[in-house]
Scaffold this motif. Structure first.
Motif, PDB file in Angstrom:
ATOM      1  N   THR A  13       0.825  -1.144   0.030  1.00 42.54           N
ATOM      2  CA  THR A  13      -0.057  -0.074   0.087  1.00 42.54           C
ATOM      3  C   THR A  13       0.879   1.132   0.025  1.00 42.54           C
ATOM      4  O   THR A  13       1.993   1.219   0.244  1.00 42.54           O
ATOM      5  CB  THR A  13      -0.924   0.010   1.144  1.00 42.54           C
ATOM      6  OG1 THR A  13      -0.213   0.717   2.388  1.00 42.54           O
ATOM      7  CG2 THR A  13      -1.160  -1.147   1.663  1.00 42.54           C
ATOM      8  N   GLY A  14       0.551   2.208  -0.473  1.00 41.83           N
ATOM      9  CA  GLY A  14       0.983   3.412  -0.874  1.00 41.83           C
ATOM     10  C   GLY A  14       2.144   3.313  -1.882  1.00 41.83           C
ATOM     11  O   GLY A  14       2.943   4.242  -1.970  1.00 41.83           O
ATOM     12  N   GLY A  15       2.416   2.376  -2.517  1.00 44.46           N
ATOM     13  CA  GLY A  15       3.137   2.204  -3.708  1.00 44.46           C
ATOM     14  C   GLY A  15       2.767   3.023  -4.887  1.00 44.46           C
ATOM     15  O   GLY A  15       3.687   3.310  -5.757  1.00 44.46           O
ATOM     16  N   GLY A  16       1.783   3.406  -5.179  1.00 40.01           N
ATOM     17  CA  GLY A  16       1.193   4.151  -6.141  1.00 40.01           C
ATOM     18  C   GLY A  16       0.284   3.606  -7.248  1.00 40.01           C
ATOM     19  O   GLY A  16       0.018   3.975  -8.468  1.00 40.01           O
ATOM     20  N   LYS A  17      -0.374   2.408  -6.701  1.00 42.98           N
ATOM     21  CA  LYS A  17      -1.412   1.566  -7.721  1.00 42.98           C
ATOM     22  C   LYS A  17      -2.639   2.794  -8.171  1.00 42.98           C
ATOM     23  O   LYS A  17      -2.946   2.925  -9.160  1.00 42.98           O
ATOM     24  CB  LYS A  17      -1.580   0.619  -6.840  1.00 42.98           C
ATOM     25  CG  LYS A  17      -0.764  -0.481  -6.579  1.00 42.98           C
ATOM     26  CD  LYS A  17      -0.993  -1.715  -5.824  1.00 42.98           C
ATOM     27  CE  LYS A  17      -1.918  -1.428  -4.465  1.00 42.98           C
ATOM     28  NZ  LYS A  17      -1.084  -0.793  -3.372  1.00 42.98           N
ATOM     29  N   THR A  18      -3.125   3.181  -6.921  1.00 42.01           N
ATOM     30  CA  THR A  18      -4.345   4.181  -7.015  1.00 42.01           C
ATOM     31  C   THR A  18      -3.919   5.285  -8.189  1.00 42.01           C
ATOM     32  O   THR A  18      -4.489   5.770  -8.944  1.00 42.01           O
ATOM     33  CB  THR A  18      -4.796   4.695  -5.939  1.00 42.01           C
ATOM     34  OG1 THR A  18      -5.293   3.523  -5.085  1.00 42.01           O
ATOM     35  CG2 THR A  18      -5.827   5.626  -6.011  1.00 42.01           C
ATOM     36  N   THR A  19      -2.586   5.609  -7.809  1.00 45.66           N
ATOM     37  CA  THR A  19      -2.106   6.866  -8.729  1.00 45.66           C
ATOM     38  C   THR A  19      -2.035   6.589  -9.976  1.00 45.66           C
ATOM     39  O   THR A  19      -2.493   7.535 -11.016  1.00 45.66           O
ATOM     40  CB  THR A  19      -0.625   7.357  -8.040  1.00 45.66           C
ATOM     41  OG1 THR A  19      -0.893   7.454  -6.678  1.00 45.66           O
ATOM     42  CG2 THR A  19      -0.389   8.476  -8.806  1.00 45.66           C
ATOM     43  N   VAL A  20      -1.757   5.345 -10.405  1.00 46.88           N
ATOM     44  CA  VAL A  20      -1.416   4.992 -11.863  1.00 46.88           C
ATOM     45  C   VAL A  20      -2.971   5.009 -12.431  1.00 46.88           C
ATOM     46  O   VAL A  20      -3.063   5.485 -13.530  1.00 46.88           O
ATOM     47  CB  VAL A  20      -0.957   3.381 -12.065  1.00 46.88           C
ATOM     48  CG1 VAL A  20      -1.196   3.045 -13.325  1.00 46.88           C
ATOM     49  CG2 VAL A  20       0.346   3.592 -11.721  1.00 46.88           C
TER      50      VAL A  20
HETATM   51  N1  LIG Z   1      -4.036  13.191  -3.557  1.00 41.93           N
HETATM   52  C1  LIG Z   1      -3.072  13.083  -3.122  1.00 41.93           C
HETATM   53  N2  LIG Z   1      -2.242  14.344  -2.722  1.00 41.93           N
HETATM   54  C2  LIG Z   1      -0.889  13.921  -2.167  1.00 41.93           C
HETATM   55  N3  LIG Z   1      -0.439  12.928  -2.229  1.00 41.93           N
HETATM   56  C3  LIG Z   1      -1.097  11.556  -2.248  1.00 41.93           C
HETATM   57  C4  LIG Z   1      -2.194  11.819  -2.734  1.00 41.93           C
HETATM   58  N4  LIG Z   1      -2.780  10.641  -3.097  1.00 41.93           N
HETATM   59  C5  LIG Z   1      -2.076   9.704  -2.542  1.00 41.93           C
HETATM   60  N5  LIG Z   1      -0.907  10.202  -2.131  1.00 41.93           N
HETATM   61  C6  LIG Z   1       0.443   9.723  -1.833  1.00 41.93           C
HETATM   62  O1  LIG Z   1       0.828   9.144  -2.919  1.00 41.93           O
HETATM   63  C7  LIG Z   1       1.423   7.625  -2.598  1.00 41.93           C
HETATM   64  C8  LIG Z   1       0.621   6.699  -3.389  1.00 41.93           C
HETATM   65  O2  LIG Z   1      -0.756   6.549  -3.177  1.00 41.93           O
HETATM   66  P1  LIG Z   1      -1.580   5.682  -3.755  1.00 41.93           P
HETATM   67  O3  LIG Z   1      -1.162   5.671  -5.339  1.00 41.93           O
HETATM   68  O4  LIG Z   1      -2.933   6.187  -3.394  1.00 41.93           O
HETATM   69  O5  LIG Z   1      -0.969   4.078  -3.274  1.00 41.93           O
HETATM   70  P2  LIG Z   1      -1.698   2.789  -3.254  1.00 41.93           P
HETATM   71  O6  LIG Z   1      -0.707   2.000  -4.076  1.00 41.93           O
HETATM   72  O7  LIG Z   1      -1.704   2.042  -2.008  1.00 41.93           O
HETATM   73  O8  LIG Z   1      -3.054   2.620  -4.251  1.00 41.93           O
HETATM   74  C9  LIG Z   1       1.067   7.484  -0.987  1.00 41.93           C
HETATM   75  O9  LIG Z   1       2.285   7.701  -0.075  1.00 41.93           O
HETATM   76  C10 LIG Z   1       0.190   8.751  -0.794  1.00 41.93           C
HETATM   77  O10 LIG Z   1       0.297   9.256   0.436  1.00 41.93           O
END
Ligand SMILES: Nc1ncnc2c1ncn2[C@@H]1O[C@H](COP(=O)(O)OP(=O)(O)O)[C@@H](O)[C@H]1O
Ligand SMILES: Nc1ncnc2c1ncn2[C@@H]1O[C@H](COP(=O)(O)OP(=O)(O)O)[C@@H](O)[C@H]1O
Ligand SMILES: [Mg+2]
Ligand SMILES: [Mg+2]
Lengths: 537, 623
Positions: B421-428
């Motif tokens: 978690t926090g790896g960036g999956k949702t971000t992708v």
């Molecule tokens: N809207 C945002 N603004 C700033 N930082 C974010 C935001 N969303 C996620 N992050 C940071 O980016 C990193 C990756 O988050 P995310 O992609 O959600 O991870 P995951 O792999 O669990 O889905 C995390 O460290 C999180 O704290």
């Protein structure tokens, strides 16, 4: 007080009168500033008090209230409705007093000159009052309606802003603009219906004053000619009457304020008088410490009419661990939410250490429970403050320890500002797993005898899950723990597991007992096992 | 990761009144005919008001003093007619002004709302809901107050003043000049007060927004406040904010009262001067008695609009403070540019442009083939459909969340994204639907850089199940179809596909069951199923599932998998999941760790490699 004294008797020593008026005027000015600031400042203080009361009431209401009401609606009450009430107690009161003083003094002076003429001059007033009364009732209704529409509008904005991500992902921008336009149009229409009445009020008032003048002109004129009234008195009389015109118009405006204020106050009262379903016990029992035995005796619960939990009986000995599984919508979250009394619980159905929870002071009860809700709500404060939320005045050592227990320390170390990193509204700037672990740390920092975890690891990966489970099992110690989960892996180490379905416990026992029984739990176990094996192929 | 409350508190800067007013005047343009009508009515009302004291003077001087009562009824009749006319006209005036104000407010509100809709996700990340809500409601309401107080009638007041001044001058020059001696003082006072008042009003608006922000968050988190018995602390914080809002209002009141008192006092001083001077003139025989009475009445009328103007003055200052905030939001230009050329254009694959997707593989006959689409040759299957090339992305500054991430998805492929978690999956997934723009590198869909594809077109092709399901108030069906009539026929089918129909049909009103705010009358798992059904109902070319089954039970998960099997065939799918069981049948698995791709390949391949995936796998199934 003002122009009145002027041409009263014969103009004997005019400069004396003039001087007197100026002095009186300066005095009057000082009094006015004083009364105006006092009253309006007071109105602000009253507004402040009402707002305090409103918020205090919200804090006391249980969750069923917040499930019913919309945030936007409440926000609108706190700002727009309160504004109307403040206008009433401020400007309204100020002008009522002013108007009353002017009316009474003018009437008194007029009556001294000619009682008959005075009577004639006020003839139009009862007429006006009659008209105004009818308008007022309608004004109240329409005003309330307008405030409701405004609340709807506020809710629409609130919802749309909160759902920005969904709206964007599904390209619903145009649709939501359209929906918003519709709400906005309705609000405008309701305001226009108000405006009609307002428009009506002002000319009615103006006409009333003018009619009085007319009557005095005709009848008084005849009296002067007939020698029954001196010219000076007649002129003075007219002067007093002129004084009444402005206050009369103001009166129309005050009536408008009053109706709006009353309509808004009735909306505020809906909050102020809302009955909390969860209250402090009348005869509290305060135990020295809570050991953590939880007992459910034929506990039933429903959000509305349809019963959700049906006669659940269960004993959770202190220091034991209970796992709850079951399909979605079975009532698992509902069940655990009842233990800290987030929703009202019937008497003699839920006991902690043998005491009915309805007899425990709320603070004692809730302080004894560390709760990780299924949805991790965080406040837009720093990570550290969010963890410390669980325990007022937690120091950085405690925060760090809780974060370590929840395996959050690694992530925090990578944040640019560590524990001082802001998390955004509802924790929007954290990943799902980070949010969830912050919520776990928040519950752990409290160091509670009872720990309730509602699907606490749904958003974390297998590695982190293992880590957390390992550190938690060290933390559990003599605490009573309740875990809700869909993954049996999270229920490892539970003394008892209950399978909840349709609001009933359908199976109950230890892992081994349930497996041996070959019921639903065993099936679930098999299914999760099967998947594992399928993957191993 | 920094939470910058740009829209919070204290907006400092100079008050550009003229520019503000000018811009605001632009909103009146569509309603010039209304403004014109009001401006035509105003002099009439004014005339009707002015004529009344004059008639009284006539009655006294020509009839009552002379004892000639014959002409009195005629004057009375005129008087009556004037009253009637004044009443009618002022009704019309009030109504028109309200209408005008409401229309302008409505226009501004809609413009603001539409503008906010276009703002990018990063804007919403750092702008608190309560603050935006305040802008779109309370701040706009203040403009309404300005109209109600009659910004337009300022013109009327000025006209009225001019008229009264004219009549007074005409009636008696000396007396008038004596009366007007107080005016310079008045002007001086007004200008002194302006600056201070505005400053105070800005504070008021900003603090109200802060209060609302706190409140909206507190209401949302009430369960947490109560669970952690933090009522006392929250009350203390609220008391502080509430108190600071109250205190911000106090100076406004003092200034306003002082202005009001100044006007009142000056008006009395004027009358005093008049009596002092006028009575001398009467004795000297240069002034008739009637003229003095009329004069005093004129002074009443003269000061009424001035009093009015001064009352409007503070409302105006308040409105200006609100306007500043509204224009500030309108000027915020945080939007994703559309159709701009990509920084590093790549050669477009031969003939692959424009045409999209082939769904020959969709074997589920019950579900209609996607709306978009047209056939393309099999030969193009090997061109990457979605391509992330060396993507660097940070939400804030250079705090990179993705570091040189690359990923390719072929058309119809199912790729799973796993990792800590926090790896960036949702971000992708967010970058794929272009909620944010990448800082470096590029993302292409069908060979076209995302930044060149119209946003709406892009997002319509992607169906995403967000990690945090969000439900709107409305019905279950509304929530699946989001009010899109084109989607409605597929709504129930979609619900059935993901197995949501089981619980929906058990509801009292089924698909018509009411959903409350954020779906809080549904369990989290139920919400997730509904939002899953939503993504499916929109029948997207690309399906993105971000931990879409994290909160549902094993049985529901199985149902979804069975339901989706047919649906996914032919669709490009990106699945984020922690439960490895849900990604078993992926064509490829990509492991992402701290923003970088660390492993990629099929399930067996990765297991054989004994790397990160293998470790995750072992952990999960150790039993
Ligand atoms: N809207 C945002 N603004 C700033 N930082 C974010 C935001 N969303 C996620 N992050 C940071 O980016 C990193 C990756 O988050 P995310 O992609 O959600 O991870 P995951 O792999 O669990 O889905 C995390 O460290 C999180 O704290
Ligand atoms: N606040 C509420 N108001 C009305 N109904 C609710 C509320 N919360 C949950 N429900 C309903 O009660 C049932 C049980 O919900 P919940 O206890 O959250 O289920 P779960 O077992 O998945 O945790 C669900 O069908 C849900 O729709
Ligand atoms: Mg639940
Ligand atoms: Mg995520």
């Amino acid at each position: 007080m003002e122009s009145i004294q002027s041409p009263a008797k014969a103009p004997h020593s005019p400069s004396w009168y003039g001087g007197a008026i100026i002095v009186a005027a300066l005095l009057h000015g000082a009094i006015r500033v004083f009364s105006r600031t006092t009253l309006l400042h007071n109105a602000r203080r009253i507004e402040y008090r009402i707002r305090q009361d409103l918020y205090a009431r919200l804090l006391a209401l249980d969750l069923s209230y917040f499930n019913r009401e919309r945030t936007g609606d409440l926000l609108s009450r706190f700002s727009n409705d309160l504004t109307n009430v403040r206008m009433l107690v401020g400007f309204g009161a100020l002008n009522i007093i002013n108007t009353a003083i002017v009316y009474l003094s003018a009437l008194f002076l007029m009556a001294r000159i000619s009682p008959l003429l005075t009577l004639l001059a006020v003839i139009p007033f009862p007429m006006m009052i009659f008209v105004v009364k009818r308008i007022s009732a309608a004004m109240f209704r329409r005003s309330k309606r307008a405030q409701e529409e405004l609340a709807r509008l506020t809710s629409a904005v609130e919802e749309n802003v909160s759902a920005a991500a969904v709206v964007k992902a599904y390209c619903r921008e145009e649709a939501s603009i359209e929906a918003f336009a519709a709400v906005s149009r309705r609000y405008m229409a309701s305001n226009m219906r108000m405006a009609q009445l307002r428009g009506l009020m002002i000319p009615v008032m103006a006409a009333t004053g003018a009619l009085g003048t007319l009557i005095v002109l005709v009848i008084g004129g005849q009296k002067v000619v007939a020698g029954l009234l001196t010219l000076g008195d007649f002129v003075a009389f007219n002067g007093y009457l002129a004084m009444l015109i402005w206050p009369t118009i103001i009166l129309g405006w005050i009536l408008n304020l009053m109706q709006r204020g009353a309509a808004s106050m009735s909306r505020l009262n809906e909050v102020l008088l809302a009955e909390p379903g969860v209250t402090e016990p009348a005869d509290p029992v305060t135990p020295a410490r809570i050991a953590g035995m939880i007992e459910l005796r034929r506990l039933s619960f429903s959000y509305g009419e349809t019963p959700l939990l049906r006669e659940i009986s269960l004993v959770i000995p202190p220091g034991s661990r209970l796992g709850i599984v079951g399909p979605i919508g079975a009532g698992k979250s509902t069940l655990v939410r009842l233990i800290p009394r987030l929703f009202p619980v019937a008497d003699a159905t839920l006991f902690i250490d043998g005491t009915d929870i309805n007899r425990l002071p709320l603070r004692t009860l809730r302080d004894a429970i560390g709760f990780v809700p299924q949805e991790s709500f965080l406040f837009s404060r720093t990570v550290g403050e969010n963890i410390a939320f669980g325990k007022g005045g937690a120091d950085s050592g405690e925060i760090g320890a809780a974060a370590r227990l929840a395996s959050l320390d690694g992530d925090v170390a990578r944040f640019p500002d560590g524990f001082g990193t802001m998390v955004g509204e509802r924790g929007i700037t954290l990943s799902g797993g980070q949010k969830q672990r912050t919520a776990i740390a928040r519950a752990l920092v409290k160091d509670p005898p009872i720990l309730i975890l509602d699907d606490p690891l749904s958003a974390v990966d297998a590695g982190t899950e293992e880590e957390i489970l390992a550190s938690l099992s060290g933390f559990y110690g003599s605490r009573t723990v309740i875990i809700v989960s869909h993954r049996l892996s999270a229920l490892r180490g539970c003394d008892t597991i209950v399978y909840l379905e349709g609001g009933r416990i359908v199976e109950q026992g230890s892992n081994e007992e349930l497996l041996a029984r070959g019921g639903r739990y065993a099936a679930l176990h098999r299914e999760q096992q099967l998947r594992r094996e399928m993957e191993e192929i | 990761m920094h939470f910058q409350g740009i829209y919070e508190d204290e907006i400092v800067g100079k008050a550009y009144d003229r520019r503000l007013l000018w811009r605001f005047a632009g909103y009146l343009r569509p309603y010039l005919h209304l403004v014109g009508t009001v401006l035509c009515i105003l002099p009439l009302t004014t005339a009707a008001k002015l004529a009344q004291p004059w008639l009284i003077k006539q009655a006294i001087d020509n009839h009552i003093v002379t004892g000639d009562l014959a002409g009195l009824p005629a004057i009375a009749l005129y008087f009556l007619l004037l009253i009637l006319a004044e009443s009618l006209l002022s009704f019309l005036e009030v109504w028109l002004l309200q209408y005008l104000g409401q229309r302008v407010m409505q226009d501004i509100r809609l413009e603001l709302f539409s503008h906010v809709q276009r703002l990018s996700a990063s804007f919403f990340d750092r702008t608190p809901t309560g603050s935006l809500v305040t802008r779109l409601t309370s701040d706009v309401e203040v403009l309404g107050e300005m109209f109600a107080a009659g910004i337009i009638t300022v013109v009327g007041d000025v006209l009225l003043l001019a008229g009264i001044v004219g009549v007074m001058l005409w009636m008696n020059l000396h007396l008038s000049l004596v009366t007007f001696a107080v005016l310079p003082v008045l002007f001086w006072i007004t200008f002194t007060f302006r600056r201070r008042m505005r400053g105070a009003f800005r504070q008021v608006r900003a603090r109200l927004a802060t209060l609302n922000t706190f409140l909206s968050e507190s209401i949302g988190g009430m369960a947490i406040v109560q669970l952690f018995t933090r009522q006392r602390e929250e009350m203390a914080e609220f008391t502080r904010l509430n108190g600071s809002y109250r205190d911000a209002n106090m100076p406004v009141i003092t200034w306003d009262a002082a202005l009001y008192a100044a006007v009142e006092t000056l008006s009395s001083v004027a009358v005093g001067l008049l009596v002092w001077y006028g009575s001398g003139e009467i004795l000297a025989g240069t002034l008739t008695f009637g003229a003095l009475v009329a004069f005093i009445q004129y002074i009443e009328k003269f000061f009424a609009p001035i009093r009015d103007l001064s009352a409007k003055y503070s409302v105006m200052q308040g409105a200006m403070a609100a306007l500043e905030r509204l224009f500030n939001l309108l000027d915020c230009n945080e939007v994703l540019a559309e159709g701009v050329p990509a920084p590093s254009p790549r050669p477009s694959p031969t003939g692959g442009e424009g045409e999209v997707s082939a769904y020959s593989g969709a074997d589920d006959k019950k579900f209609p083939p996607p709306l978009t689409g047209g056939g393309k040759g099999e030969g193009e299957r090997d061109i990457p459909f979605i391509r992330f090339t060396d993507v660097w992305f940070a939400y804030n500054g250079d705090d990179y969340v993705l570091k040189g991430f690359s990923l390719e998805l072929r058309r119809g492929e199912k790729v799973a994204l796993v990792g800590e978690t926090g790896g960036g999956k949702t971000t992708v997934t967010r970058l794929l639907s272009r909620l944010y723009d990448v800082q470096r590198g590029g993302i292409e869909l069908d060979g076209t850089d995302l930044r060149q594809i119209p946003l709406a077109g892009l997002r319509r092709r992607i169906g995403i199940v967000l990690q945090d399901p969000y439900l709107f108030t409305g019905t279950v069906e509304d929530n699946i179809c989001l009010g899109d009539e084109g989607v409605r026929p597929r709504g129930r089918q979609a619900a059935a596909l993901v197995g949501a129909d089981r619980f929906i049909e058990r509801l009292e009103k089924g698909y018509g069951e009411e959903v409350r705010e954020r779906g809080n009358n549904f369990s989290v798992g139920e919400r997730q199923l509904i939002s899953f059904a939503r993504a499916v109902a929109f029948d997207p070319e690309i399906l993105v599932l971000d931990e879409a089954t994290a909160s549902v039970d094993t049985e529901s998960e199985r149902l979804i998998q069975e339901g989706l099997r047919g649906l996914m065939a032919g669709r490009t799918t990106l699945v984020v999941a922690h439960r490895l069981s849900t990604i078993r049948d992926a064509d490829r698995i990509v492991v992402i760790h701290r923003g970088e791709k660390v492993e990629e390949g099929g399930h067996e391949e990765l297991i054989a490699r004994e790397g990160v995936y293998f470790r995750l796998y072992q952990l999960q199934f150790r039993g």
